[in-house]
Structures are given as C-alpha cells and as structure tokens.
Design a protein around this motif. Sequence first.
Motif, short mmCIF file in Angstrom:
data_model
loop_
_atom_site.label_atom_id
_atom_site.label_comp_id
_atom_site.label_asym_id
_atom_site.label_seq_id
_atom_site.Cartn_x
_atom_site.Cartn_y
_atom_site.Cartn_z
N MET A 61 33.50 11.03 40.72
CA MET A 61 33.68 10.99 42.17
C MET A 61 33.52 9.54 42.65
O MET A 61 32.41 9.06 42.78
CB MET A 61 32.66 11.92 42.83
CG MET A 61 32.81 12.06 44.33
SD MET A 61 34.40 12.65 44.92
CE MET A 61 34.39 14.37 44.37
N LEU A 62 34.56 8.77 42.90
CA LEU A 62 35.95 9.14 42.81
C LEU A 62 36.70 7.88 42.37
O LEU A 62 36.53 6.83 42.98
CB LEU A 62 36.47 9.63 44.17
CG LEU A 62 37.87 10.21 44.23
CD1 LEU A 62 38.01 11.49 43.42
CD2 LEU A 62 38.27 10.48 45.65
N PRO A 63 37.55 7.95 41.34
CA PRO A 63 38.28 6.76 40.90
C PRO A 63 39.17 6.19 42.00
O PRO A 63 39.72 6.93 42.83
CB PRO A 63 39.14 7.30 39.72
CG PRO A 63 38.41 8.51 39.25
CD PRO A 63 37.80 9.12 40.48
N GLY A 64 39.33 4.88 41.98
CA GLY A 64 40.10 4.21 43.03
C GLY A 64 41.55 4.60 43.06
O GLY A 64 42.23 4.43 44.08
N SER A 65 42.09 5.11 41.95
CA SER A 65 43.50 5.50 41.90
C SER A 65 43.76 6.88 42.50
O SER A 65 44.92 7.28 42.63
CB SER A 65 43.99 5.49 40.45
OG SER A 65 43.26 6.42 39.66
N GLU A 66 42.69 7.61 42.88
CA GLU A 66 42.87 8.99 43.32
C GLU A 66 42.70 9.14 44.83
O GLU A 66 41.94 9.99 45.32
CB GLU A 66 41.92 9.90 42.54
CG GLU A 66 42.26 9.90 41.05
CD GLU A 66 41.37 10.80 40.22
OE1 GLU A 66 40.54 11.54 40.79
OE2 GLU A 66 41.51 10.77 38.98
N THR A 67 43.43 8.33 45.57
CA THR A 67 43.39 8.43 47.03
C THR A 67 43.85 9.80 47.51
O THR A 67 43.43 10.25 48.58
CB THR A 67 44.29 7.35 47.66
OG1 THR A 67 45.61 7.44 47.12
CG2 THR A 67 43.75 5.96 47.37
N PHE A 68 44.71 10.46 46.73
CA PHE A 68 45.24 11.75 47.15
C PHE A 68 44.14 12.79 47.30
O PHE A 68 44.24 13.69 48.13
CB PHE A 68 46.31 12.24 46.15
CG PHE A 68 45.88 12.16 44.71
CD1 PHE A 68 45.20 13.20 44.11
CD2 PHE A 68 46.20 11.05 43.95
CE1 PHE A 68 44.80 13.14 42.79
CE2 PHE A 68 45.82 10.96 42.61
CZ PHE A 68 45.11 12.01 42.03
N VAL A 69 43.09 12.70 46.51
CA VAL A 69 41.97 13.65 46.63
C VAL A 69 41.25 13.45 47.96
O VAL A 69 41.03 14.40 48.72
CB VAL A 69 40.98 13.47 45.45
CG1 VAL A 69 39.77 14.38 45.65
CG2 VAL A 69 41.66 13.77 44.12
N ARG A 70 40.90 12.21 48.25
CA ARG A 70 40.16 11.91 49.47
C ARG A 70 41.03 12.14 50.71
O ARG A 70 40.56 12.69 51.73
CB ARG A 70 39.67 10.47 49.43
CG ARG A 70 38.66 10.13 50.49
CD ARG A 70 37.32 10.80 50.26
NE ARG A 70 36.51 10.10 49.28
CZ ARG A 70 35.31 10.52 48.88
NH1 ARG A 70 34.80 11.64 49.38
NH2 ARG A 70 34.62 9.85 47.98
#
Length: 394
Positions: free
Chosen positions: A32-41
Amino acid sequence: MSTEPETEQDAEWEGERETEPGRRVVIWRSAMLPGSETFVRNHGDALTRWRPAYLGAFRSESPLSRPDDVIAYPDGAGFLRLRLTGSSPRLTGALAGLRPDLVHAHFGGDGWLISDSARRLGVPLVVTVHGHDVTRQPRSRGAKGLRYRRNLRVMFARAALVVAVSEVIREQAIRHGADPFRVRVHYTGVPVPAAPPLVTKRWDVAFVGRFVAKKGVDDLLTALSTMTSPRPRALFIGDGELLGRMRDRAAELRVDATFVGSESPAAVHRHLAESRILAAPSKTAPDGDTEGLPTTILEAAALGVPVAATRHSGIPEAVVHGETGLLTPEADPVALAGSLTRLLGDADLRHRLGTQGRRRVLADFDLREQSLRLESLYDEVVSGATAHAGRTAG
C-alpha cells in the motif's frame, strides 16, 4: 490498532453499519501503495456513495502512500504465514476493525491473500485482475506455478465478482478458472480536465511506465535511433529492473533521451501535457507477461495528446487506429518509427487524433463515470449477498 481475530459480526457492528451514511468498501493491496498504481487510489477517492478505507499488508514508500492507510503487518511479523497459508488472524482482525460491507482487492494474488478473512467475516469480495496476474504468473513453472494456479482457482471460487480491466484480460481469467458469469469488464477511469492545458511542448515523444520487458522500451529506443530528421527529443518516466540497461542502450544508440525516474501523478500529467506524442510500445514479454490496458494511454488522451501504440492486449479497446491514435504490430520498431515520424511531421493529424482521443476518454473512460459504474457493481454484489443470506436463513 487491534489485531485480535473476529469470526462473526456482532450487534455493535450491525448497528454501526445501519446508521452510518453510505456503505464502506475496504480496498486491499498487500503493498500500500506503489507509485505506479494511481488507478487504485483514483477510483477509491472518486467514490461518492461508498466510503473507502485502504488496507495493506505493508507500506510502500511512494507518493501514493498515506498516513491513514491501515497496515496489518507494520513490523512484518505474521505476513509470511499469510503468504504460505492464505489465512491470518491478524489480517482478519484488521479487516474486521474497519467494519466493511464489501472488500475490493486488486490483482489475483492479493485477492487470494484476503479471501479467507473476507469469507470468515461473511463480507463479499470483489477482485480486479489487471494483467500479469492472469497471464504471466499462471504460467510459472514447477511448484511455484502449481501453487499460484491453485490459489487463483480458490480466489475465483470465493469472489462474488471478478472485474477485468479489458476483454482480453477477462478471457484470460476465464481460461484460468473464473466463472464466465461472474467476470465483468470494467474499464479503469482517469481524471479528465475541463480543457487540455495550454503549455509549451518541450518533448517530442514521452514514455511513461515501468521498465520491464512487456513495456517495449527497447523497441522504442530502436525506433527513435532511426529517426534523424530531426532527431526527436524523448522523455522517459518511470523506474524498474531494466532502467539501467535502457539508459545504456539509449547512450549506445545516441538517442536524445532524458530519464527522470519515478514521478508524482501531478508531475507525470505535466510532462504528458508538454509532450507532442505518447509512445506505448507494449508487447508480450518472453515469460508471457502482458498488459491489461495501460492507464497512461488514457491519461495522455484526456490531455489531448495523441498516442502511438501497439496492437497488444487491451490497447485496441481504447485506441482506434487512425481515429484516436496510431497502432502498429507488437515488437516492430520499424513500424513504430513510421507512426512517430508521421505524427511528428503532421501537426494537424496530432491535433485531430488528440481531440478525438479526448472525446473517447470522456465517453468511456472518465473517472467519475467509471467510479459510478463501479459503485453499481458494488451494489449488485451486496444485494446478491443479502438475497443469498436470506434464502439460506429461510
């Protein structure tokens, strides 16, 4: 934070769930939470009727990490048990403490990790599969592959709904055991500004993504090295295991390339707006890893930036060749160079494709609309679980 296990919902929980405004979804990602996973946030933050809470196994130090994210294993103790067995009293207790009406896990492996806790608490589970979790990982050899495929089947059986980010990924999920009637395609949404920003173009070609084989950075560098009239100025954003090798390759090929590493979402958007083209040369990696549908393509289109991409996985579901961008075969640097040359030499074409790409994103990939659709899926799942519980009780 209490980590004592809870095996059933007590009266206090039920009363709280009835009186609080809106239902609560716990969004689970082990990191929680890799910088490449903006789609989750982005999708969690854009919910309007559902209240998100973020739960992770451990904290990933990135611009997307937040102090109020709930971390189940801050000291790491107990996480190995979860990985080996798929069961953990500590995770069950952390989840119970958030009083969820629904759990939404991202990626198949993480869906398995939390599926036992959700089942013990009687909370319905939604799992989004994104790409490598149903393409590369199930193809792993030996005991590792056997274990992953078994876990994936268990997760599919426990999940009330499996969400796929593209039709291609839906087909892969079904191939590996998901019930076709419980797999739905839901496209990732991206923020769409009211109008494309008016900025000076500093870069001819931009690449945004992790430096891994499936992203095709090697093909992009080869393509750029053949373009000399004039030589394009290229910006590479991201990090990953191949970053050092690609820097060396760019120098060897004498490509005018600037590598800036990982950037915040705001900086990425600024760089994209300052670019004439986004290149997305994705391809199937040697180990079978593929994309789902890269969000950077949608982010560029939302800014009116045309895309030169490949006919890979879910990309053609977002980019219509000749209408919203240009598509070439995978792993074909010559064809990719042709698309880049054509776009850089024709400002009117760039404007037309960028404008039409933005319209496509507004119609099918706008974050607000896609988040509303996601909430409708949540509603369906909870309604179905409630109906099933009523029939069972009766």
